[in-house]
Design a protein around this motif. Structure first.
Motif, PDB file in Angstrom:
ATOM      1  N   ARG A 570      15.716  67.965  21.184  1.00 24.14           N
ATOM      2  CA  ARG A 570      15.862  69.137  22.052  1.00 24.14           C
ATOM      3  C   ARG A 570      16.190  70.387  21.241  1.00 24.14           C
ATOM      4  N   CYS A 571      17.094  70.257  20.276  1.00 28.32           N
ATOM      5  CA  CYS A 571      17.444  71.408  19.441  1.00 28.32           C
ATOM      6  C   CYS A 571      16.217  71.880  18.653  1.00 28.32           C
ATOM      7  N   ARG A 574      13.903  73.776  20.987  1.00 27.77           N
ATOM      8  CA  ARG A 574      14.436  75.035  21.533  1.00 27.77           C
ATOM      9  C   ARG A 574      14.474  76.146  20.491  1.00 27.77           C
ATOM     10  N   THR A 575      14.220  75.830  19.252  1.00 29.28           N
ATOM     11  CA  THR A 575      14.324  76.813  18.175  1.00 29.28           C
ATOM     12  C   THR A 575      12.965  76.971  17.485  1.00 29.28           C
ATOM     13  N   LEU A 595       8.918  71.210  26.070  1.00 30.03           N
ATOM     14  CA  LEU A 595       9.907  70.390  26.757  1.00 30.03           C
ATOM     15  C   LEU A 595       9.739  70.529  28.264  1.00 30.03           C
ATOM     16  N   ASP A 598      13.352  71.706  30.870  1.00 27.77           N
ATOM     17  CA  ASP A 598      14.405  72.227  29.985  1.00 27.77           C
ATOM     18  C   ASP A 598      15.098  73.404  30.660  1.00 27.77           C
ATOM     19  N   ASP A 600      17.785  76.963  29.849  1.00 24.19           N
ATOM     20  CA  ASP A 600      18.135  77.923  28.807  1.00 24.19           C
ATOM     21  C   ASP A 600      19.416  77.438  28.129  1.00 24.19           C
ATOM     22  N   TRP A 601      19.312  77.069  26.839  1.00 23.44           N
ATOM     23  CA  TRP A 601      20.477  76.510  26.156  1.00 23.44           C
ATOM     24  C   TRP A 601      21.637  77.493  26.136  1.00 23.44           C
TER      25      TRP A 601
END
Length: 608
Positions: A570-571, A574-575, A595, A598, A600-601
């Protein structure tokens, strides 16, 4: 003979953790935050305990003892006496704190037994005994002096003494409210960062400033003695009775209110950071000289939250009288779980301690959970994730080539590290030679403040070729200057820059890991301790001429370091990371599907 198992626990303040010790050897250790995904999680470390028991093949009923890292009644006594001393000030804080204490913290023995489903022996070392034990007992020294410095435990804020064989002796203490850790936290709060979380940001910001307030701190806030002992002027602080660290008098002294979190940094903030950093280093150096004079020891061990101040540690190593220095990698409260368990084994039960110099007993801090090839393959296949599997010979070369071509790599391998640093198991890697990589990784990968420096990991044998350091630094807890011949002289125009304008000046042949004061927070990697990580950097050296990489923790801002394959994936997604390596599997971002479901982290993780 049946093995003897001790579970160490730290909890209910910040950075809760658990550690399992079997016959004096550390089997497993982990922080609760890695499992719950709540940074600095203070709750009872149920998940970390479950992991430690699983790693040891135990149930709670198999434990022979549990050790909690401090004495709750003594801490409660300090809280009561402090409130009484300042009454009626602090009434609101008192009313807020007491219900939690009366309901849960005060009856810790019963609470631990209930949480664990365990009926056996529970021991309670003092907070600084746990720190001292975490510093000396796992160290590579048969005898050493120790120094523990943090905010506060029960009453003690600083202690020093000696360790010999299996025994510790505390020779001197400083007590609350006179605390170097709380002084540093006061400036952390005042410069707009979160207490017990943002102290390392103050340390990273310090080189951008000038020590304009150093003399003011020493004349007004503290009475510092030549031996390193001190008293704080409590008229400027609010932490005994209030909800903040500083008060109006502090603000008048330094010319304004605290910086609002997330507001732009000013030169004043940088000067404040530099000033408290300079004072902290001065106190640490004076203490080290005193301890050396009083004990005659050649080795010094450090623990407590202030021992994470790797700039101060580096100065003790370079300028102090001790020949050798060892720092507990989980120097903050999480390490108290290790110290409490080892204290129970050696100091309470009197068991002997084996030392195999020069190796320590922390196993490189690789004490957390791991996933083998089959479990990783199962995760990838269940989730339809595209991957390429590589052999142990192919992987280091492939990753080295990707790093050299400017790609950013998520690195998920082996047992997770214990402590605040990523040491080559849950790391993000990049090319240290790139002038733009620091900014790219800060803003596109980590989503954090642009001023924060990155650390290098270097092959152990090459450390002295790049840094003014003549020994290993396996836990990234020493700052050292980059070698002068590798540095670039600044132009007059560059010298004239102030504050964050300094960030974009190339200072050495490894600019992405060279801080604005020409220093670096160094990790050395050893072939025997982390062979795959070593071989990857070795391949980078052989194929591209560079024996070091950027090594930063595998997370985004506000998120704990990733623990599981799902956290890592996931990290990664998200980057703007380019590739992810999980065990033998290489994942290319361009081949991944977005994803599903998902969020918004930034809404999930509270900013630190």
């Amino acid at each position: 003979m049946k093995p003897f198992h001790i579970l160490g626990i730290s909890a209910y303040y910040h950075d809760s953790a658990a550690c399992l010790v079997r016959d004096g050897e550390i089997v497993a250790a982990a922080q609760e935050e890695r499992f719950t995904r709540v940074k600095h999680d203070p709750s009872f470390p149920s998940h970390a305990v479950a992991y430690c028991l699983r790693e040891g093949g135990l149930d709670a009923g198999d434990l022979d003892a549990v050790a909690f890292y401090e004495k709750p009644f003594l801490k409660f006594e300090r809280l009561l006496q402090t409130y009484l001393a300042f009454a009626p000030r602090g009434l609101r804080s008192f009313v807020t704190a007491m219900p939690l204490w009366i309901r849960r913290k005060l009856w810790m023995r019963d609470n631990i037994r209930k949480e664990l489903g365990y009926a056996g022996k529970v021991v309670f070392p003092e907070h600084h005994e746990s720190h001292a034990a975490s510093a000396f007992f796992p160290s590579p020294f048969r005898e050493a002096a120790f120094l523990t410095i943090d905010g506060v435990g029960e009453w003690t804020t600083t202690s020093w003494g000696t360790g010999r064989g299996n025994g510790l002796e505390i020779l001197a203490e400083l007590q609350f409210p006179h605390s170097l850790g709380l002084l540093y936290s006061a400036f952390t709060y005042y410069t707009g960062f979160k207490v017990n979380s943002g102290e390392y940001k103050v340390m990273g910001l310090a080189p951008y400033g000038e020590p304009k307030y150093r003399d003011l701190i020493l004349s007004e806030l503290m009475d510092l003695k030549e031996d390193g002992s001190f008293r704080l002027n409590m008229a400027y602080f609010d932490y005994c009775t209030g909800f903040t660290m500083t008060n109006g008098r502090f603000e008048r002294l330094f010319g304004g209110p605290p910086r609002k979190p997330e507001s732009p940094l000013t030169q004043r903030d940088m000067d404040l950071a530099r000033s408290v950093q300079d004072v902290t280093e001065e106190v640490m150096l004076r203490m080290a000289r005193t301890i050396h004079r009083e004990t005659g020891m050649k080795n010094l061990c450090l623990a407590g939250g202030v021992a994470l101040n790797c700039v101060g540690n580096g100065r003790i190593l370079r300028e102090g009288p001790f020949e050798n220095l060892w720092i507990q990698p989980a120097a903050g409260d999480a390490g108290g779980a290790v110290g409490a368990a080892l204290f129970a084994w050696h100091q309470v039960l009197g068991n002997p301690r084996e030392v195999q110099e020069p190796a320590d007993r922390m196993r490189g801090a690789y004490l957390g959970p791991a996933w083998d090839r089959e479990s990783l393959l199962g995760y990838l296949q269940r989730n339809g994730i595209a991957y390429t599997e590589m052999t142990e010979e192919e992987l280091p070369r492939a990753v080295a080539d990707l790093i050299a071509s400017g790609k950013v790599i998520g690195w998920f391998q082996g047992r997770m590290e214990f402590g605040p640093r990523a040491l080559g198991s849950r790391s993000i890697l990049g090319d240290a030679r790139s002038p733009s990589m620091q900014e790219v990784m800060n803003l596109k990968i980590k989503f954090r403040e642009s001023f924060r420096p990155f650390a290098p990991t270097v092959l152990r044998e090459k450390v002295s070729e790049y840094f003014e350091l003549d020994r290993e630094s396996p836990y990234m807890l020493l700052v050292a200057p980059v070698r002068r011949e590798l540095c670039r002289e600044m132009s007059e125009e560059e010298r004239a820059r102030f504050g964050l304008d300094k960030l974009h000046v190339v200072r050495s042949c490894v600019p992405a890991v060279t801080h604005v004061d020409y220093s670096a927070r160094v990790q050395t990697v050893d072939r025997d301790v982390n062979p795959l990580f070593y071989r990857t950097i070795e391949a980078l050296h052989e194929r591209h001429g560079c024996p070091l990489v950027i090594n930063t923790s595998f997370n985004v801002r506000g998120e704990p370091i990733v623990c599981s394959p799902d956290d890592a994936y996931r990290c990664f997604m998200r980057t703007d990371m380019d590739y992810l390596v999980m065990g033998p599997f290489l994942l290319d971002k361009e081949k991944q599907k977005p994803l599903a479901d998902d969020i918004d982290w930034r809404k999930r993780f509270e900013l630190d």
